[in-house]
Motif scaffolding. Sequence first.
Motif, PDB file in Angstrom:
ATOM      1  N   VAL A  77       0.852  -1.183   0.000  1.00 15.68           N
ATOM      2  CA  VAL A  77       0.000   0.000   0.000  1.00 15.68           C
ATOM      3  C   VAL A  77       0.895   1.243   0.000  1.00 15.68           C
ATOM      4  O   VAL A  77       1.906   1.291   0.710  1.00 15.68           O
ATOM      5  CB  VAL A  77      -0.919   0.012   1.241  1.00 15.68           C
ATOM      6  CG1 VAL A  77      -1.765   1.282   1.278  1.00 15.68           C
ATOM      7  CG2 VAL A  77      -1.799  -1.230   1.260  1.00 15.68           C
ATOM      8  N   THR A  78       0.543   2.206  -0.809  1.00 15.34           N
ATOM      9  CA  THR A  78       1.329   3.436  -0.907  1.00 15.34           C
ATOM     10  C   THR A  78       1.479   4.099   0.458  1.00 15.34           C
ATOM     11  O   THR A  78       0.520   4.198   1.228  1.00 15.34           O
ATOM     12  CB  THR A  78       0.650   4.422  -1.880  1.00 15.34           C
ATOM     13  OG1 THR A  78       0.604   3.820  -3.174  1.00 15.34           O
ATOM     14  CG2 THR A  78       1.417   5.733  -1.964  1.00 15.34           C
ATOM     15  N   SER A  79       2.674   4.546   0.748  1.00 13.61           N
ATOM     16  CA  SER A  79       2.946   5.199   2.030  1.00 13.61           C
ATOM     17  C   SER A  79       4.022   6.261   1.850  1.00 13.61           C
ATOM     18  O   SER A  79       5.021   6.022   1.165  1.00 13.61           O
ATOM     19  CB  SER A  79       3.408   4.160   3.061  1.00 13.61           C
ATOM     20  OG  SER A  79       3.693   4.774   4.301  1.00 13.61           O
ATOM     21  N   VAL A  85       6.277  13.840   1.608  1.00 15.26           N
ATOM     22  CA  VAL A  85       5.134  14.623   1.125  1.00 15.26           C
ATOM     23  C   VAL A  85       5.557  16.076   0.885  1.00 15.26           C
ATOM     24  O   VAL A  85       5.201  16.675  -0.133  1.00 15.26           O
ATOM     25  CB  VAL A  85       3.956  14.564   2.121  1.00 15.26           C
ATOM     26  CG1 VAL A  85       2.866  15.552   1.721  1.00 15.26           C
ATOM     27  CG2 VAL A  85       3.379  13.149   2.179  1.00 15.26           C
ATOM     28  N   ALA A  86       6.330  16.623   1.806  1.00 16.95           N
ATOM     29  CA  ALA A  86       6.809  18.004   1.656  1.00 16.95           C
ATOM     30  C   ALA A  86       7.662  18.141   0.391  1.00 16.95           C
ATOM     31  O   ALA A  86       7.543  19.133  -0.345  1.00 16.95           O
ATOM     32  CB  ALA A  86       7.608  18.416   2.885  1.00 16.95           C
ATOM     33  N   GLN A  87       8.504  17.154   0.144  1.00 20.24           N
ATOM     34  CA  GLN A  87       9.348  17.188  -1.062  1.00 20.24           C
ATOM     35  C   GLN A  87       8.503  17.120  -2.336  1.00 20.24           C
ATOM     36  O   GLN A  87       8.783  17.808  -3.318  1.00 20.24           O
ATOM     37  CB  GLN A  87      10.339  16.027  -1.023  1.00 20.24           C
ATOM     38  CG  GLN A  87      11.408  16.164   0.049  1.00 20.24           C
ATOM     39  CD  GLN A  87      12.261  14.914   0.173  1.00 20.24           C
ATOM     40  OE1 GLN A  87      12.033  13.913  -0.503  1.00 20.24           O
ATOM     41  NE2 GLN A  87      13.250  14.963   1.054  1.00 20.24           N
ATOM     42  N   ILE A  88       7.468  16.295  -2.296  1.00 22.86           N
ATOM     43  CA  ILE A  88       6.591  16.172  -3.466  1.00 22.86           C
ATOM     44  C   ILE A  88       5.918  17.496  -3.775  1.00 22.86           C
ATOM     45  O   ILE A  88       5.843  17.926  -4.930  1.00 22.86           O
ATOM     46  CB  ILE A  88       5.534  15.068  -3.241  1.00 22.86           C
ATOM     47  CG1 ILE A  88       6.209  13.692  -3.242  1.00 22.86           C
ATOM     48  CG2 ILE A  88       4.440  15.128  -4.313  1.00 22.86           C
ATOM     49  CD1 ILE A  88       5.293  12.556  -2.840  1.00 22.86           C
ATOM     50  N   TYR A  89       5.438  18.173  -2.741  1.00 24.40           N
ATOM     51  CA  TYR A  89       4.777  19.461  -2.969  1.00 24.40           C
ATOM     52  C   TYR A  89       5.747  20.508  -3.509  1.00 24.40           C
ATOM     53  O   TYR A  89       5.366  21.359  -4.320  1.00 24.40           O
ATOM     54  CB  TYR A  89       4.112  19.958  -1.683  1.00 24.40           C
ATOM     55  CG  TYR A  89       2.699  19.451  -1.501  1.00 24.40           C
ATOM     56  CD1 TYR A  89       1.634  20.070  -2.138  1.00 24.40           C
ATOM     57  CD2 TYR A  89       2.430  18.336  -0.702  1.00 24.40           C
ATOM     58  CE1 TYR A  89       0.335  19.607  -1.976  1.00 24.40           C
ATOM     59  CE2 TYR A  89       1.139  17.861  -0.541  1.00 24.40           C
ATOM     60  CZ  TYR A  89       0.097  18.502  -1.188  1.00 24.40           C
ATOM     61  OH  TYR A  89      -1.187  18.029  -1.031  1.00 24.40           O
ATOM     62  N   GLU A  90       6.994  20.453  -3.081  1.00 24.68           N
ATOM     63  CA  GLU A  90       7.996  21.388  -3.598  1.00 24.68           C
ATOM     64  C   GLU A  90       8.208  21.176  -5.100  1.00 24.68           C
ATOM     65  O   GLU A  90       8.282  22.135  -5.875  1.00 24.68           O
ATOM     66  CB  GLU A  90       9.319  21.201  -2.844  1.00 24.68           C
ATOM     67  CG  GLU A  90       9.302  21.747  -1.429  1.00 24.68           C
ATOM     68  CD  GLU A  90      10.606  21.468  -0.704  1.00 24.68           C
ATOM     69  OE1 GLU A  90      11.487  20.811  -1.299  1.00 24.68           O
ATOM     70  OE2 GLU A  90      10.762  21.908   0.454  1.00 24.68           O
ATOM     71  N   ALA A 215      -0.114  22.513   0.399  1.00 27.22           N
ATOM     72  CA  ALA A 215       0.666  21.622   1.272  1.00 27.22           C
ATOM     73  C   ALA A 215       0.393  21.944   2.743  1.00 27.22           C
ATOM     74  O   ALA A 215       0.207  21.038   3.565  1.00 27.22           O
ATOM     75  CB  ALA A 215       2.152  21.762   0.966  1.00 27.22           C
ATOM     76  N   GLU A 216       0.358  23.223   3.050  1.00 17.42           N
ATOM     77  CA  GLU A 216       0.078  23.643   4.431  1.00 17.42           C
ATOM     78  C   GLU A 216      -1.334  23.220   4.835  1.00 17.42           C
ATOM     79  O   GLU A 216      -1.551  22.732   5.949  1.00 17.42           O
ATOM     80  CB  GLU A 216       0.231  25.158   4.556  1.00 17.42           C
ATOM     81  CG  GLU A 216       1.643  25.669   4.352  1.00 17.42           C
ATOM     82  CD  GLU A 216       1.707  27.185   4.330  1.00 17.42           C
ATOM     83  OE1 GLU A 216       0.642  27.828   4.543  1.00 17.42           O
ATOM     84  OE2 GLU A 216       2.799  27.728   4.109  1.00 17.42           O
ATOM     85  N   ARG A 217      -2.288  23.413   3.935  1.00 13.53           N
ATOM     86  CA  ARG A 217      -3.670  23.059   4.213  1.00 13.53           C
ATOM     87  C   ARG A 217      -3.816  21.542   4.413  1.00 13.53           C
ATOM     88  O   ARG A 217      -4.565  21.099   5.280  1.00 13.53           O
ATOM     89  CB  ARG A 217      -4.577  23.502   3.056  1.00 13.53           C
ATOM     90  CG  ARG A 217      -4.734  24.998   2.942  1.00 13.53           C
ATOM     91  CD  ARG A 217      -5.767  25.537   3.920  1.00 13.53           C
ATOM     92  NE  ARG A 217      -7.061  24.946   3.645  1.00 13.53           N
ATOM     93  CZ  ARG A 217      -7.928  24.545   4.564  1.00 13.53           C
ATOM     94  NH1 ARG A 217      -7.620  24.660   5.847  1.00 13.53           N
ATOM     95  NH2 ARG A 217      -9.105  24.036   4.245  1.00 13.53           N
ATOM     96  N   ALA A 218      -3.103  20.763   3.616  1.00 13.85           N
ATOM     97  CA  ALA A 218      -3.171  19.310   3.749  1.00 13.85           C
ATOM     98  C   ALA A 218      -2.730  18.883   5.143  1.00 13.85           C
ATOM     99  O   ALA A 218      -3.359  18.047   5.787  1.00 13.85           O
ATOM    100  CB  ALA A 218      -2.305  18.654   2.689  1.00 13.85           C
ATOM    101  N   ASN A 219      -1.636  19.482   5.621  1.00 14.92           N
ATOM    102  CA  ASN A 219      -1.147  19.154   6.958  1.00 14.92           C
ATOM    103  C   ASN A 219      -2.155  19.559   8.025  1.00 14.92           C
ATOM    104  O   ASN A 219      -2.337  18.858   9.029  1.00 14.92           O
ATOM    105  CB  ASN A 219       0.192  19.841   7.220  1.00 14.92           C
ATOM    106  CG  ASN A 219       1.334  19.200   6.442  1.00 14.92           C
ATOM    107  OD1 ASN A 219       1.317  18.000   6.215  1.00 14.92           O
ATOM    108  ND2 ASN A 219       2.302  19.996   6.032  1.00 14.92           N
ATOM    109  N   GLU A 220      -2.821  20.695   7.820  1.00 19.28           N
ATOM    110  CA  GLU A 220      -3.823  21.145   8.783  1.00 19.28           C
ATOM    111  C   GLU A 220      -4.993  20.176   8.846  1.00 19.28           C
ATOM    112  O   GLU A 220      -5.475  19.815   9.926  1.00 19.28           O
ATOM    113  CB  GLU A 220      -4.333  22.542   8.380  1.00 19.28           C
ATOM    114  CG  GLU A 220      -3.306  23.655   8.538  1.00 19.28           C
ATOM    115  CD  GLU A 220      -3.774  24.954   7.896  1.00 19.28           C
ATOM    116  OE1 GLU A 220      -4.950  25.006   7.455  1.00 19.28           O
ATOM    117  OE2 GLU A 220      -2.991  25.906   7.833  1.00 19.28           O
TER     118      GLU A 220
END
Length: 223
Positions: A77-79, A85-90, A215-220
């Motif tokens: 399963v993808t993990s 995740v932060a790197q992907i958003y960058e 990215a910030e919203r996703a973390n929130e």
Amino acid sequence: MKASKKTVASPPLLIKSSLAARLKDEIVSGKLSQGSRIVEKFWASRFGVAQTSVREAINILIAEGFATKNSGRSARVTSYSPGKVAQIYEVRAALEGTAARILAQSGQDLSTLEAAITQMSKSIKNRDLAALLEADLAFHLQLCELPGNEVLSQHARMLLVPLFAFVSMRLGGDATLATAWKPDLERHREMVRAIAEGEASLAELTVRNAILRFAERANEIWR
């Protein structure tokens, strides 16, 4: 004498699609946790189907980003870690910003982006999280495909498809979270407006900033 009824076998495509949907439910619900192995033999026994059917269903999940598989190993399963995740958003910000710059310069038709936003809005009102994520993904894929740069679109798809699958898993199918997309909906509109205005540098900056804010919203939301 009555003719005996014949059992009509389900088409192979229907079988593997159905199995993929059932496995996806196990993943999104958290019963198959992130990073866990998807053992073909176990699920074949569980669902009462051939192991090859499960293998084909897993291939669908891989294509949809819900699973990954290295050569010679079981699918998992993808993990992603928070750092990944932060790197992907960058990288997303760079790719989608570049796409926006190209589109602003070309003056291309943006109706497909606007259609995706309309669908996102409807999905938020209906609290249809699955449809919302599908429309959101469609927006960003279209943004990267419209410029006609094959390298850009391929790399964007490699990042976006599994990322959105991961988001779906993190949200666990909680329909009430669909309303959390309302602030992001307006940012999508701002992205399209900036591109439509034709100022390449501004369009790129607007889209880059929007992706980083996503990215910030996703973390929130995940917290």
